[in-house]
Motif scaffolding. Structure first.
Motif, PDB file in Angstrom:
ATOM      1  N   UNK A  50       1.020  -1.256   0.192  1.00 49.93           N
ATOM      2  CA  UNK A  50       0.031  -0.137   0.030  1.00 49.93           C
ATOM      3  C   UNK A  50       0.992   1.134  -0.037  1.00 49.93           C
ATOM      4  N   UNK A  51       1.512   1.423  -1.227  1.00 50.11           N
ATOM      5  CA  UNK A  51       2.600   2.817  -1.026  1.00 50.11           C
ATOM      6  C   UNK A  51       1.915   3.862  -1.265  1.00 50.11           C
ATOM      7  N   UNK A  52       0.536   3.993  -1.468  1.00 52.78           N
ATOM      8  CA  UNK A  52      -0.506   5.477  -1.254  1.00 52.78           C
ATOM      9  C   UNK A  52      -0.565   5.922  -0.051  1.00 52.78           C
ATOM     10  N   UNK A  53      -0.337   4.967   0.990  1.00 50.40           N
ATOM     11  CA  UNK A  53      -0.920   5.558   2.350  1.00 50.40           C
ATOM     12  C   UNK A  53      -0.007   6.920   2.524  1.00 50.40           C
ATOM     13  N   UNK A  54      -0.964   7.847   3.122  1.00 49.25           N
ATOM     14  CA  UNK A  54      -0.314   9.171   3.600  1.00 49.25           C
ATOM     15  C   UNK A  54      -0.337   9.195   5.081  1.00 49.25           C
ATOM     16  N   UNK A  55      -1.141   8.374   5.718  1.00 43.52           N
ATOM     17  CA  UNK A  55      -1.183   8.543   7.275  1.00 43.52           C
ATOM     18  C   UNK A  55      -1.152   7.089   7.828  1.00 43.52           C
ATOM     19  N   UNK A  56      -0.238   7.124   8.882  1.00 46.16           N
ATOM     20  CA  UNK A  56      -0.148   5.994   9.827  1.00 46.16           C
ATOM     21  C   UNK A  56      -0.012   6.289  11.310  1.00 46.16           C
ATOM     22  N   UNK A  57      -1.013   5.498  11.958  1.00 47.96           N
ATOM     23  CA  UNK A  57      -1.322   6.061  13.327  1.00 47.96           C
ATOM     24  C   UNK A  57      -1.187   4.586  13.874  1.00 47.96           C
ATOM     25  N   UNK A  58      -0.226   4.592  15.209  1.00 50.91           N
ATOM     26  CA  UNK A  58       0.018   3.792  15.770  1.00 50.91           C
ATOM     27  C   UNK A  58       0.004   4.094  17.252  1.00 50.91           C
TER      28      UNK A  58
END
Length: 120
Positions: free
Chosen positions: A24-32
């Motif tokens: 998913x290289x188009x992900x712009x936001x990652x929240x952990x």
């Protein structure tokens, strides 16, 4: 991609997340947020971040990265050329860890927001 409902990541679970990020290289936001990440698990994630060239927001608030996690993040964060916001709120980071990240963030020309409050 949000994992706010997941808790207690171990290395195996984080490896699965890292593999999924490759597709998913188009992900712009990652929240952990509040995922109880420590340096070892986070390192698996950090090594996968190069698969997200469009990442604009990385939210790692309320984990336990500590100084070692800060150093490991510093080794990759400068490569996130689209990064606009990094949230490291409440990660038990030391001044050394924060400074290591900050030094590499100089390379992130789009960075507008950095949260490092409530650390050691």
């Amino acid at each position: 991609l949000s994992t706010s409902l997941l808790r207690d990541f171990d290395v195996r679970k984080m490896q699965a997340v890292a593999r999924a990020l490759e597709d998913v290289p188009h992900v712009t936001s990652l929240s952990l947020v509040d995922s109880r990440l420590q340096a070892t698990e986070a390192d698996v994630l950090f090594r996968a971040l190069h698969h997200l060239p469009q990442l604009r927001l990385l939210n790692l608030a309320m984990n336990a990265l500590r100084e070692e996690g800060g150093r490991r993040l510093a080794s990759v964060v400068g490569q996130l050329s689209c990064l606009e916001e990094l949230n490291l709120f409440s990660n038990k980071l030391t001044a050394v860890g924060v400074l290591a990240v900050a030094e590499e963030l100089k390379r992130c020309r789009h960075l507008r927001v950095l949260h490092v409050d409530n650390n050691d």
